[in-house]
Design a protein around this motif. Structure first.
Motif, mmCIF file in Angstrom:
data_model
loop_
_atom_site.group_PDB
_atom_site.id
_atom_site.type_symbol
_atom_site.label_atom_id
_atom_site.label_comp_id
_atom_site.label_asym_id
_atom_site.label_seq_id
_atom_site.Cartn_x
_atom_site.Cartn_y
_atom_site.Cartn_z
ATOM 1 N N GLN A 139 0.834 -1.203 0.000
ATOM 2 C CA GLN A 139 0.000 0.000 0.000
ATOM 3 C C GLN A 139 0.869 1.253 0.000
ATOM 4 O OE1 GLN A 139 -2.352 0.778 3.574
ATOM 5 N NE2 GLN A 139 -4.105 1.209 2.251
ATOM 6 N N ARG A 140 1.936 1.250 0.794
ATOM 7 C CA ARG A 140 2.841 2.389 0.837
ATOM 8 C C ARG A 140 3.514 2.605 -0.523
ATOM 9 N NH1 ARG A 140 6.925 0.769 3.201
ATOM 10 N NH2 ARG A 140 8.392 1.216 1.567
ATOM 11 N N ARG A 141 3.962 1.520 -1.168
ATOM 12 C CA ARG A 141 4.573 1.655 -2.494
ATOM 13 C C ARG A 141 3.566 2.237 -3.492
ATOM 14 N NH1 ARG A 141 7.260 -3.323 -0.895
ATOM 15 N NH2 ARG A 141 5.591 -4.521 -1.848
ATOM 16 N N PHE A 142 2.330 1.774 -3.421
ATOM 17 C CA PHE A 142 1.279 2.292 -4.291
ATOM 18 C C PHE A 142 1.111 3.796 -4.080
ATOM 19 C CE2 PHE A 142 -3.074 3.545 -5.092
ATOM 20 C CZ PHE A 142 -3.326 3.011 -6.348
ATOM 21 N N LEU A 143 1.029 4.217 -2.823
ATOM 22 C CA LEU A 143 0.846 5.633 -2.512
ATOM 23 C C LEU A 143 2.042 6.465 -2.959
ATOM 24 C CD1 LEU A 143 -0.801 5.320 1.006
ATOM 25 C CD2 LEU A 143 -1.907 6.047 -1.121
ATOM 26 N N MET A 144 3.245 5.939 -2.805
ATOM 27 C CA MET A 144 4.436 6.657 -3.258
ATOM 28 C C MET A 144 4.390 6.871 -4.763
ATOM 29 S SD MET A 144 6.346 7.597 -0.767
ATOM 30 C CE MET A 144 7.858 7.970 -1.633
ATOM 31 N N ARG A 145 3.995 5.874 -5.501
ATOM 32 C CA ARG A 145 3.904 6.008 -6.962
ATOM 33 C C ARG A 145 2.792 6.980 -7.363
ATOM 34 N NH1 ARG A 145 5.493 0.152 -7.364
ATOM 35 N NH2 ARG A 145 7.643 0.288 -8.057
ATOM 36 N N ALA A 146 1.667 6.918 -6.640
ATOM 37 C CA ALA A 146 0.570 7.844 -6.926
ATOM 38 C C ALA A 146 1.015 9.279 -6.680
ATOM 39 C CB ALA A 146 -0.653 7.509 -6.074
ATOM 40 N N LYS A 180 3.360 10.401 -9.504
ATOM 41 C CA LYS A 180 2.620 10.741 -10.731
ATOM 42 C C LYS A 180 1.878 12.063 -10.571
ATOM 43 C CE LYS A 180 1.967 6.356 -13.005
ATOM 44 N NZ LYS A 180 0.992 5.479 -13.635
ATOM 45 N N ARG A 181 1.299 12.260 -9.411
ATOM 46 C CA ARG A 181 0.571 13.512 -9.167
ATOM 47 C C ARG A 181 1.528 14.689 -9.194
ATOM 48 N NH1 ARG A 181 -2.758 14.920 -3.688
ATOM 49 N NH2 ARG A 181 -2.064 17.056 -3.635
ATOM 50 N N ASP A 182 2.681 14.527 -8.544
ATOM 51 C CA ASP A 182 3.666 15.607 -8.536
ATOM 52 C C ASP A 182 4.166 15.909 -9.941
ATOM 53 O OD1 ASP A 182 3.381 15.769 -5.820
ATOM 54 O OD2 ASP A 182 5.279 14.770 -5.357
ATOM 55 N N ALA A 183 4.394 14.864 -10.740
ATOM 56 C CA ALA A 183 4.874 15.060 -12.109
ATOM 57 C C ALA A 183 3.810 15.775 -12.939
ATOM 58 C CB ALA A 183 5.238 13.718 -12.734
ATOM 59 N N ASN A 202 3.362 20.094 -8.257
ATOM 60 C CA ASN A 202 3.337 20.288 -6.808
ATOM 61 C C ASN A 202 4.051 19.133 -6.133
ATOM 62 O OD1 ASN A 202 1.735 22.578 -7.106
ATOM 63 N ND2 ASN A 202 -0.149 21.380 -6.999
ATOM 64 N N ALA A 203 4.709 19.404 -5.055
ATOM 65 C CA ALA A 203 5.407 18.361 -4.318
ATOM 66 C C ALA A 203 4.737 18.179 -2.954
ATOM 67 C CB ALA A 203 6.875 18.727 -4.127
ATOM 68 N N ASP A 204 4.378 16.962 -2.663
ATOM 69 C CA ASP A 204 3.820 16.624 -1.350
ATOM 70 C C ASP A 204 4.947 16.047 -0.505
ATOM 71 O OD1 ASP A 204 1.093 17.331 -1.826
ATOM 72 O OD2 ASP A 204 0.933 15.546 -3.084
ATOM 73 N N ARG A 205 5.918 16.912 -0.170
ATOM 74 C CA ARG A 205 7.135 16.446 0.491
ATOM 75 C C ARG A 205 6.870 15.748 1.820
ATOM 76 N NH1 ARG A 205 10.470 21.299 -1.098
ATOM 77 N NH2 ARG A 205 11.384 20.533 -3.007
ATOM 78 N N ALA A 206 6.057 16.325 2.657
ATOM 79 C CA ALA A 206 5.839 15.745 3.989
ATOM 80 C C ALA A 206 5.260 14.340 3.870
ATOM 81 C CB ALA A 206 4.912 16.629 4.813
ATOM 82 N N ILE A 250 -2.573 3.215 -11.282
ATOM 83 C CA ILE A 250 -2.723 4.544 -10.715
ATOM 84 C C ILE A 250 -3.363 5.434 -11.775
ATOM 85 C CG2 ILE A 250 -1.524 6.538 -9.745
ATOM 86 C CD1 ILE A 250 0.651 4.563 -8.802
ATOM 87 N N PRO A 251 -4.514 6.009 -11.480
ATOM 88 C CA PRO A 251 -5.230 6.792 -12.487
ATOM 89 C C PRO A 251 -4.524 8.103 -12.786
ATOM 90 C CG PRO A 251 -6.335 6.943 -10.390
ATOM 91 C CD PRO A 251 -5.212 5.954 -10.210
ATOM 92 N N ASN A 252 -4.826 8.662 -13.914
ATOM 93 C CA ASN A 252 -4.338 9.987 -14.271
ATOM 94 C C ASN A 252 -5.195 11.013 -13.550
ATOM 95 O OD1 ASN A 252 -2.296 9.132 -16.005
ATOM 96 N ND2 ASN A 252 -3.800 8.735 -17.602
ATOM 97 N N PRO A 253 -4.739 12.290 -13.509
ATOM 98 C CA PRO A 253 -5.539 13.314 -12.836
ATOM 99 C C PRO A 253 -6.956 13.328 -13.392
ATOM 100 C CG PRO A 253 -3.386 14.181 -13.432
ATOM 101 C CD PRO A 253 -3.497 12.813 -14.029
#
Length: 174
Positions: free
Chosen positions: A109-116, A119-122, A126-130, A155-158
């Motif tokens: 689940q953590r790996r999935f969220l990291m990839r999501a 992709k969102r940041d790219a 925006n960077a969700d650093r925290a 992982i879906p696109n925006p």
């Protein structure tokens, strides 16, 4: 074992030890005038006694205690501790299986969220650093392992925000 994040190899080793142990379920029974406890595999109460496929562990009422700083227990306290230890051991196979499965689920689940997030940041710039730092893999983990590459396609696109009232599982087709 350290308190660092578990590596895949450590989880594999735990699962191997679990698989090599006597198959369960394990149960606890007392006999000998409540002076002996055994943990046994496939324990069944016959109504006139117990049957078991194999004894896994045996505890007597006077366990070895060589710690000079340990206060003397009453006989009742000592027997209660023997019973608690036996119950802990008897439940270990099921507990280990459940805990390893949960660790693996949370890691995926953590790996999935990291990839999501990546992709969102790219896509947004925006960077969700925290959040990324919180979810970041430990030094023994590979965030780009082949095992979860198939998640990249899931992982879906925006837009990345689910419709109001939609659960994560519904939004991701789970």
């Amino acid at each position: 074992m350290s308190t660092d994040r578990l590596t895949d190899q450590q989880l594999d080793d735990i699962e191997a030890r679990h698989a090599a142990a006597t198959a369960g379920p394990w149960g606890v029974y007392q006999f000998g005038g409540d002076s002996l406890i055994e943990v046994a595999a496939d324990l069944k109460d016959t109504g006139t006694g117990y049957t078991a496929r194999r004894t896994v562990a045996r505890f007597d009422e006077e366990p070895l205690d060589n710690d000079p700083t340990h206060r003397e227990w009453t006989a009742e306290e000592d027997w209660a501790q023997v019973q608690a230890d036996a119950e802990f051991i008897a439940h270990a196979p099921e507990d280990v299986r459940a805990l390893v499965a949960e660790v693996r689920r949370l890691q995926a689940q953590r790996r999935f969220l990291m990839r999501a997030l990546a992709k969102r940041d790219a896509a947004s710039g925006n960077a969700d650093r925290a959040v990324r730092e919180f979810l970041a893999p430990g030094p023994a983990e590979d965030p780009d392992d082949d095992e979860t590459d198939e998640l990249d396609d899931e992982i879906p696109n925006p837009p990345y925000d689910p419709p109001v009232g939609t659960t994560w599982r519904e939004w991701h087709g789970g």
